[in-house]
Design a protein around this motif. Structure first.
Motif, PDB file in Angstrom:
ATOM      1  N   PHE A 137      -5.588   3.781  -6.386  1.00  0.00           N
ATOM      2  CA  PHE A 137      -5.554   3.486  -7.826  1.00  0.00           C
ATOM      3  C   PHE A 137      -5.473   4.741  -8.687  1.00  0.00           C
ATOM      4  O   PHE A 137      -6.288   4.941  -9.581  1.00  0.00           O
ATOM      5  CB  PHE A 137      -6.808   2.733  -8.299  1.00  0.00           C
ATOM      6  CG  PHE A 137      -7.276   1.644  -7.406  1.00  0.00           C
ATOM      7  CD1 PHE A 137      -6.770   0.354  -7.545  1.00  0.00           C
ATOM      8  CD2 PHE A 137      -8.244   1.865  -6.434  1.00  0.00           C
ATOM      9  CE1 PHE A 137      -7.228  -0.672  -6.742  1.00  0.00           C
ATOM     10  CE2 PHE A 137      -8.697   0.840  -5.622  1.00  0.00           C
ATOM     11  CZ  PHE A 137      -8.190  -0.433  -5.778  1.00  0.00           C
ATOM     12  N   GLU A 138      -4.565   5.573  -8.410  1.00  0.00           N
ATOM     13  CA  GLU A 138      -4.476   6.799  -9.197  1.00  0.00           C
ATOM     14  C   GLU A 138      -3.917   6.519 -10.591  1.00  0.00           C
ATOM     15  O   GLU A 138      -2.884   5.887 -10.726  1.00  0.00           O
ATOM     16  CB  GLU A 138      -3.575   7.799  -8.487  1.00  0.00           C
ATOM     17  CG  GLU A 138      -3.566   9.108  -9.210  1.00  0.00           C
ATOM     18  CD  GLU A 138      -3.754  10.287  -8.262  1.00  0.00           C
ATOM     19  OE1 GLU A 138      -3.927  11.389  -8.786  1.00  0.00           O
ATOM     20  OE2 GLU A 138      -3.716  10.091  -7.035  1.00  0.00           O
ATOM     21  N   ASN A 145       1.362  -0.091  -2.980  1.00  0.00           N
ATOM     22  CA  ASN A 145       1.275   1.355  -2.768  1.00  0.00           C
ATOM     23  C   ASN A 145       0.232   1.990  -3.667  1.00  0.00           C
ATOM     24  O   ASN A 145      -0.520   2.862  -3.245  1.00  0.00           O
ATOM     25  CB  ASN A 145       2.638   2.021  -3.032  1.00  0.00           C
ATOM     26  CG  ASN A 145       3.633   1.660  -1.951  1.00  0.00           C
ATOM     27  OD1 ASN A 145       3.259   1.242  -0.858  1.00  0.00           O
ATOM     28  ND2 ASN A 145       4.921   1.799  -2.251  1.00  0.00           N
ATOM     29  N   TRP A 146       0.226   1.521  -4.898  1.00  0.00           N
ATOM     30  CA  TRP A 146      -0.706   2.087  -5.873  1.00  0.00           C
ATOM     31  C   TRP A 146      -2.147   1.832  -5.437  1.00  0.00           C
ATOM     32  O   TRP A 146      -3.007   2.704  -5.519  1.00  0.00           O
ATOM     33  CB  TRP A 146      -0.407   1.456  -7.250  1.00  0.00           C
ATOM     34  CG  TRP A 146      -1.290   1.920  -8.358  1.00  0.00           C
ATOM     35  CD1 TRP A 146      -1.302   3.152  -8.956  1.00  0.00           C
ATOM     36  CD2 TRP A 146      -2.292   1.144  -9.033  1.00  0.00           C
ATOM     37  NE1 TRP A 146      -2.237   3.191  -9.955  1.00  0.00           N
ATOM     38  CE2 TRP A 146      -2.859   1.974 -10.016  1.00  0.00           C
ATOM     39  CE3 TRP A 146      -2.755  -0.161  -8.912  1.00  0.00           C
ATOM     40  CZ2 TRP A 146      -3.867   1.533 -10.874  1.00  0.00           C
ATOM     41  CZ3 TRP A 146      -3.752  -0.601  -9.758  1.00  0.00           C
ATOM     42  CH2 TRP A 146      -4.300   0.238 -10.723  1.00  0.00           C
ATOM     43  N   ASP A 186      -2.994   3.835  -2.303  1.00  0.00           N
ATOM     44  CA  ASP A 186      -3.150   5.261  -2.593  1.00  0.00           C
ATOM     45  C   ASP A 186      -4.391   5.553  -3.425  1.00  0.00           C
ATOM     46  O   ASP A 186      -4.580   6.671  -3.910  1.00  0.00           O
ATOM     47  CB  ASP A 186      -1.908   5.792  -3.328  1.00  0.00           C
ATOM     48  CG  ASP A 186      -0.702   5.851  -2.401  1.00  0.00           C
ATOM     49  OD1 ASP A 186      -0.905   5.733  -1.178  1.00  0.00           O
ATOM     50  OD2 ASP A 186       0.430   5.994  -2.896  1.00  0.00           O
ATOM     51  N   HIS A 222      -1.853   7.205 -13.635  1.00  0.00           N
ATOM     52  CA  HIS A 222      -0.617   7.971 -13.673  1.00  0.00           C
ATOM     53  C   HIS A 222      -0.577   9.061 -14.745  1.00  0.00           C
ATOM     54  O   HIS A 222      -0.339  10.223 -14.461  1.00  0.00           O
ATOM     55  CB  HIS A 222       0.550   7.004 -13.878  1.00  0.00           C
ATOM     56  CG  HIS A 222       1.860   7.683 -14.073  1.00  0.00           C
ATOM     57  ND1 HIS A 222       2.538   8.280 -13.032  1.00  0.00           N
ATOM     58  CD2 HIS A 222       2.610   7.875 -15.181  1.00  0.00           C
ATOM     59  CE1 HIS A 222       3.659   8.806 -13.500  1.00  0.00           C
ATOM     60  NE2 HIS A 222       3.729   8.579 -14.786  1.00  0.00           N
ATOM     61  N   TRP A 267       5.153  -1.827  -5.417  1.00  0.00           N
ATOM     62  CA  TRP A 267       4.547  -0.741  -6.191  1.00  0.00           C
ATOM     63  C   TRP A 267       3.046  -0.934  -6.289  1.00  0.00           C
ATOM     64  O   TRP A 267       2.252  -0.001  -6.136  1.00  0.00           O
ATOM     65  CB  TRP A 267       5.173  -0.677  -7.595  1.00  0.00           C
ATOM     66  CG  TRP A 267       4.883   0.609  -8.312  1.00  0.00           C
ATOM     67  CD1 TRP A 267       3.751   0.920  -9.008  1.00  0.00           C
ATOM     68  CD2 TRP A 267       5.729   1.755  -8.386  1.00  0.00           C
ATOM     69  NE1 TRP A 267       3.846   2.185  -9.528  1.00  0.00           N
ATOM     70  CE2 TRP A 267       5.050   2.721  -9.173  1.00  0.00           C
ATOM     71  CE3 TRP A 267       6.998   2.052  -7.895  1.00  0.00           C
ATOM     72  CZ2 TRP A 267       5.605   3.963  -9.463  1.00  0.00           C
ATOM     73  CZ3 TRP A 267       7.546   3.292  -8.183  1.00  0.00           C
ATOM     74  CH2 TRP A 267       6.851   4.236  -8.955  1.00  0.00           C
ATOM     75  N   ARG A 268       2.645  -2.182  -6.527  1.00  0.00           N
ATOM     76  CA  ARG A 268       1.218  -2.472  -6.661  1.00  0.00           C
ATOM     77  C   ARG A 268       0.491  -2.154  -5.354  1.00  0.00           C
ATOM     78  O   ARG A 268      -0.566  -1.532  -5.349  1.00  0.00           O
ATOM     79  CB  ARG A 268       1.005  -3.937  -7.036  1.00  0.00           C
ATOM     80  CG  ARG A 268      -0.464  -4.284  -7.246  1.00  0.00           C
ATOM     81  CD  ARG A 268      -0.690  -5.772  -7.279  1.00  0.00           C
ATOM     82  NE  ARG A 268      -0.095  -6.377  -8.450  1.00  0.00           N
ATOM     83  CZ  ARG A 268       0.468  -7.587  -8.455  1.00  0.00           C
ATOM     84  NH1 ARG A 268       0.521  -8.292  -7.360  1.00  0.00           N
ATOM     85  NH2 ARG A 268       1.000  -8.069  -9.557  1.00  0.00           N
ATOM     86  N   CYS A 310      -0.203   2.871 -13.818  1.00  0.00           N
ATOM     87  CA  CYS A 310       0.295   2.899 -12.434  1.00  0.00           C
ATOM     88  C   CYS A 310       1.620   3.662 -12.290  1.00  0.00           C
ATOM     89  O   CYS A 310       2.095   3.879 -11.185  1.00  0.00           O
ATOM     90  CB  CYS A 310       0.467   1.479 -11.897  1.00  0.00           C
ATOM     91  SG  CYS A 310       1.803   0.570 -12.684  1.00  0.00           S
ATOM     92  N   CYS A 325      -0.081  -3.371 -12.399  1.00  0.00           N
ATOM     93  CA  CYS A 325      -1.488  -2.991 -12.267  1.00  0.00           C
ATOM     94  C   CYS A 325      -2.396  -3.743 -13.243  1.00  0.00           C
ATOM     95  O   CYS A 325      -3.590  -3.564 -13.239  1.00  0.00           O
ATOM     96  CB  CYS A 325      -1.637  -1.494 -12.511  1.00  0.00           C
ATOM     97  SG  CYS A 325      -1.316  -1.026 -14.217  1.00  0.00           S
TER      98      CYS A 325
END
Ligand SMILES: [Zn+2]
Ligand SMILES: [Zn+2]
Length: 176
Positions: A146-147, A140-141, A144, A149, A137-138, A118, A94
């Protein structure tokens, strides 16, 4: 002038192992003494790794070069310095630059730290294929939304668009 086998500094006065015996010279840059530190069983790789980990401090400042280019110097001996690891530890997923440790060490092993931004765990979520794992992962992040973590670590004025490089932003332009 000769080149240090450990850090690539090319202003050594003597060839480290030019004669039958080591020069005994201390590299002004990385501080390794040929014929002394290796005699103690310290490997070049080991010294280099810990020196880089410390942030590549120039050992003997009177010999410091105004235009010292660390990256270029290391490239001269085939070492690519992750610029990120030098000062800030950047998450390869991220691009958050506040990791406590480098995500991966010189040998490519993950730190097992979890990115507070992330949520990626280096050495775990990238198994078995690092690059693929990171990209996935990037993706999906981003998809979704940019939540962040670990909420307590979230900077107040945080913006994912500022954090992500132009290249990544471009890739996902349609999803912002
Ligand atoms: Zn050196
Ligand atoms: Zn991250």
């Amino acid at each position: 002038m000769f080149k240090c086998l450990i850090c690539g500094f090319n202003k050594l006065e003597m060839e480290p192992y030019g004669k039958e015996y080591p020069s005994g010279e201390v590299c002004s840059c990385c501080g390794f003494q040929f014929g002394e530190d290796d005699d103690k069983g310290i490997s070049h790789e080991g010294w280099r790794e810990s020196w880089i980990k410390k942030g590549c401090p120039f050992w003997y400042m009177p010999d410091f070069l105004e235009n010292w280019n660390l990256e270029e110097q290391l490239r001269g001996i085939g070492i690519t310095l992750e610029k990120n690891n030098e000062i800030k530890n950047i998450c390869p997923v991220c691009e958050f630059d506040g990791l406590d440790e480098p995500a991966y060490n010189m040998l490519g092993y993950g730190s097992y730290d979890i990115c507070s931004c992330c949520g990626f765990q280096f050495g775990l979520n990238d198994d078995p294929q690092k690059i693929k794992g990171i990209k996935k992962w990037r993706e999906n992040w981003i998809m979704d939304g940019f939540e962040w973590h670990y909420k307590p670590n979230k900077p107040e004025d945080w913006s994912p668009f500022e954090q992500l490089s132009a290249l990544v932003n471009q890739q996902y332009e349609n999803h912002q």
